[in-house]
Write an enzyme that holds these catalytic residues in place. Sequence first.
Site, PDB file in Angstrom:
ATOM      1  N   GLY A  28       0.921  -1.161  -0.070  1.00 22.97           N
ATOM      2  CA  GLY A  28      -0.025  -0.045   0.014  1.00 22.97           C
ATOM      3  C   GLY A  28       0.856   1.185   0.131  1.00 22.97           C
ATOM      4  N   ARG A  89       0.933  -4.849  -5.434  1.00 25.10           N
ATOM      5  CA  ARG A  89       0.867  -6.125  -4.456  1.00 25.10           C
ATOM      6  C   ARG A  89       1.198  -7.335  -5.650  1.00 25.10           C
ATOM      7  NH1 ARG A  89      -0.905  -4.048   0.580  1.00 25.10           N
ATOM      8  NH2 ARG A  89      -2.510  -2.553   0.106  1.00 25.10           N
ATOM      9  N   ASP A 120       4.810  -4.206   6.295  1.00 21.47           N
ATOM     10  CA  ASP A 120       5.155  -5.746   6.777  1.00 21.47           C
ATOM     11  C   ASP A 120       5.349  -6.764   5.620  1.00 21.47           C
ATOM     12  OD1 ASP A 120       2.573  -5.841   6.975  1.00 21.47           O
ATOM     13  OD2 ASP A 120       2.359  -6.779   8.934  1.00 21.47           O
ATOM     14  N   THR A 142       3.989   2.735   5.727  1.00 22.70           N
ATOM     15  CA  THR A 142       2.671   2.308   5.626  1.00 22.70           C
ATOM     16  C   THR A 142       1.900   3.155   6.730  1.00 22.70           C
ATOM     17  OG1 THR A 142       1.064   0.539   6.526  1.00 22.70           O
ATOM     18  CG2 THR A 142       3.270   0.527   7.337  1.00 22.70           C
ATOM     19  N   ASP A 144      -0.498   2.269   8.302  1.00 19.68           N
ATOM     20  CA  ASP A 144      -0.863   1.671   9.456  1.00 19.68           C
ATOM     21  C   ASP A 144       0.088   1.767  10.806  1.00 19.68           C
ATOM     22  OD1 ASP A 144      -2.908   0.682   7.829  1.00 19.68           O
ATOM     23  OD2 ASP A 144      -1.874  -1.421   7.436  1.00 19.68           O
ATOM     24  N   ASP A 146       2.343  -0.411  11.554  1.00 20.15           N
ATOM     25  CA  ASP A 146       2.514  -1.448  12.435  1.00 20.15           C
ATOM     26  C   ASP A 146       3.589  -2.169  12.105  1.00 20.15           C
ATOM     27  OD1 ASP A 146       2.031  -2.270   9.644  1.00 20.15           O
ATOM     28  OD2 ASP A 146       0.305  -3.416   9.779  1.00 20.15           O
ATOM     29  N   ARG A 188      -6.675  -2.720   9.207  1.00 21.13           N
ATOM     30  CA  ARG A 188      -7.439  -4.256   9.064  1.00 21.13           C
ATOM     31  C   ARG A 188      -6.868  -4.955  10.472  1.00 21.13           C
ATOM     32  NH1 ARG A 188      -7.045  -5.393   2.912  1.00 21.13           N
ATOM     33  NH2 ARG A 188      -4.923  -5.141   3.060  1.00 21.13           N
TER      34      ARG A 188
HETATM   35  P1  ADP Z   1       2.476  -3.989   2.736  1.00 24.27           P
HETATM   36  O1  ADP Z   1       3.810  -4.000   2.290  1.00 24.27           O
HETATM   37  O2  ADP Z   1       1.921  -2.699   2.653  1.00 24.27           O
HETATM   38  O3  ADP Z   1       2.185  -4.731   4.054  1.00 24.27           O
HETATM   39  P2  ADP Z   1       1.588  -6.485   1.277  1.00 24.27           P
HETATM   40  O4  ADP Z   1       1.323  -7.325   2.405  1.00 24.27           O
HETATM   41  O5  ADP Z   1       0.371  -6.379   0.191  1.00 24.27           O
HETATM   42  O6  ADP Z   1       1.718  -4.934   1.586  1.00 24.27           O
HETATM   43  O7  ADP Z   1       2.961  -6.846   0.643  1.00 24.27           O
HETATM   44  C1  ADP Z   1       3.477  -6.440  -0.446  1.00 24.27           C
HETATM   45  C2  ADP Z   1       3.999  -7.213  -1.439  1.00 24.27           C
HETATM   46  O8  ADP Z   1       5.227  -7.851  -0.929  1.00 24.27           O
HETATM   47  C3  ADP Z   1       3.278  -8.591  -1.813  1.00 24.27           C
HETATM   48  O9  ADP Z   1       2.235  -8.228  -2.582  1.00 24.27           O
HETATM   49  C4  ADP Z   1       4.289  -9.661  -2.196  1.00 24.27           C
HETATM   50  O10 ADP Z   1       4.853  -9.246  -3.476  1.00 24.27           O
HETATM   51  C5  ADP Z   1       5.254  -9.447  -1.161  1.00 24.27           C
HETATM   52  N1  ADP Z   1       5.121 -10.425  -0.045  1.00 24.27           N
HETATM   53  C6  ADP Z   1       4.389 -10.171   0.945  1.00 24.27           C
HETATM   54  N2  ADP Z   1       4.348 -11.197   1.758  1.00 24.27           N
HETATM   55  C7  ADP Z   1       5.489 -12.084   1.029  1.00 24.27           C
HETATM   56  C8  ADP Z   1       5.984 -13.186   1.422  1.00 24.27           C
HETATM   57  N3  ADP Z   1       5.449 -14.077   2.428  1.00 24.27           N
HETATM   58  N4  ADP Z   1       6.969 -13.752   0.477  1.00 24.27           N
HETATM   59  C9  ADP Z   1       7.405 -13.301  -0.620  1.00 24.27           C
HETATM   60  N5  ADP Z   1       6.585 -12.029  -0.824  1.00 24.27           N
HETATM   61  C10 ADP Z   1       5.966 -11.418   0.264  1.00 24.27           C
HETATM   62  O1  F6P Z   2      -1.862  -1.308   4.549  1.00 18.65           O
HETATM   63  C1  F6P Z   2      -2.162  -0.101   4.143  1.00 18.65           C
HETATM   64  C2  F6P Z   2      -3.535  -0.126   3.919  1.00 18.65           C
HETATM   65  O2  F6P Z   2      -3.962   1.226   3.480  1.00 18.65           O
HETATM   66  C3  F6P Z   2      -4.482  -0.646   5.100  1.00 18.65           C
HETATM   67  O3  F6P Z   2      -4.627   0.212   6.020  1.00 18.65           O
HETATM   68  C4  F6P Z   2      -5.735  -1.040   4.314  1.00 18.65           C
HETATM   69  O4  F6P Z   2      -6.465  -2.225   4.982  1.00 18.65           O
HETATM   70  C5  F6P Z   2      -5.207  -1.745   3.003  1.00 18.65           C
HETATM   71  O5  F6P Z   2      -4.052  -1.103   2.802  1.00 18.65           O
HETATM   72  C6  F6P Z   2      -6.157  -1.362   1.743  1.00 18.65           C
HETATM   73  O6  F6P Z   2      -5.502  -1.970   0.461  1.00 18.65           O
HETATM   74  P1  F6P Z   2      -5.954  -1.889  -0.804  1.00 18.65           P
HETATM   75  O7  F6P Z   2      -5.489  -0.271  -1.065  1.00 18.65           O
HETATM   76  O8  F6P Z   2      -5.160  -2.952  -1.646  1.00 18.65           O
HETATM   77  O9  F6P Z   2      -7.427  -2.012  -0.696  1.00 18.65           O
END
Ligand code: ADP
Ligand code: F6P
Length: 336
Positions: A28, A89, A120, A142, A144, A146, A188
């Site tokens: 995000g 993502r 994360d 982020t 969040d 978090d 979330r």
């Molecule tokens: P954020 O970084 O904001 O928490 P996501 O949870 O969507 O957002 O993670 C971003 C991207 O990081 C995912 O779309 C994926 O490409 C990669 N990613 C997340 N978890 C894993 C994992 N366990 N192993 C490898 N890549 C990951």
């Molecule tokens: O992780 C950042 C965040 O904005 C969360 O607060 C929210 O739940 C999520 O991303 C929304 O994701 P998307 O833009 O993929 O709907």
Amino acid sequence: MIAKALLIVHRREGMEAMKKIAVLTSGGDAPGMNAAVRAVVRKAIFEKVEVVGVYQGYEGLIEGEFERLELGSVGDIIQRGGTILRSARCPEFQTEEGRLKALEHLKEEGIEGVVVIGGDGSFRGAQELAKLGIPVVGVPATIDNDIQGTEFTIGFDSALNTVVEAIDKIRDTASSHERTFIVEVMGRDAGDLALWAGLGGGAESILIPEDPIQVSDIIDRLKKGTERGKMHSIIVVAEGVMSASDLSIILKHEGGIKARVSVLGHMQRGGSPSARDRVIASRYGARAVEVLLEGKKETAVGMRNHRVVDYPLQEVFEGERVLDETMLKLSKELSI
Ligand code: ADP
Ligand code: F6P
């Protein structure tokens, strides 16, 4: 004194070693990501290291969407929301096949280290990349807030200001019309944004995933408020608890309370970063480059007690992130 001198020598030795790094933004988006990219690029060039920007997070690594970034590539972006590198993502990066494609592109390009700016999930991806032998450093970004090990993530402060501004506006109309409003904010699994915004916006009740309060408590509070002559109320709910519209249905059903609903949505992720986020992003971005040049392989940067720190990436995933209980307690004490 001697120890300090040795430290500088060690850093210089490391600095001579790495010649080319990459930077990407993932997950995000968050206001301040651009300021972090700018800091990475400028600090690296200052240290005579070449920087390559990767477009669309891990997707760009897999597809080989790289571009060399110069000082001018990151001009006029410190104040801009979103990310010039774009974000994504990328489920394919969660497969070994996808990651091996990424590794191939990194090797072809001669990239020796990667700065991952994201949340994360992105840090998990960074960990996987490190397992393939590519040094990584995670820059927490982020809304969040978090990420374990750092008190602040890039984007949190800007989003917080956006939410508080929205609450202030909603309060005006809530007061004019003597209404109860439910404001749904992002988060979330993490309640920092709801908690800080609820406290900063003077909300009567705050619902966060880490502290599931009973709807009956909210009804009690609202009724006590009405008895005291309070004519309007604001309830802040993090999306991970339930939707504002579900909560309004429950309040109506269980307490006969009519509440208007306002879902802030993705406006929380947009807009120009706050001054604080720009400064944090600049500090984290520059430190991330230093960390790579010091020869560290798998690291995160963050903030503790106003100081920028670095720590093993693994620590982000150890144990449960604990919410600041004092904030929670205070929000309840002040909204009686
Ligand atoms: P954020 O970084 O904001 O928490 P996501 O949870 O969507 O957002 O993670 C971003 C991207 O990081 C995912 O779309 C994926 O490409 C990669 N990613 C997340 N978890 C894993 C994992 N366990 N192993 C490898 N890549 C990951
Ligand atoms: O992780 C950042 C965040 O904005 C969360 O607060 C929210 O739940 C999520 O991303 C929304 O994701 P998307 O833009 O993929 O709907």
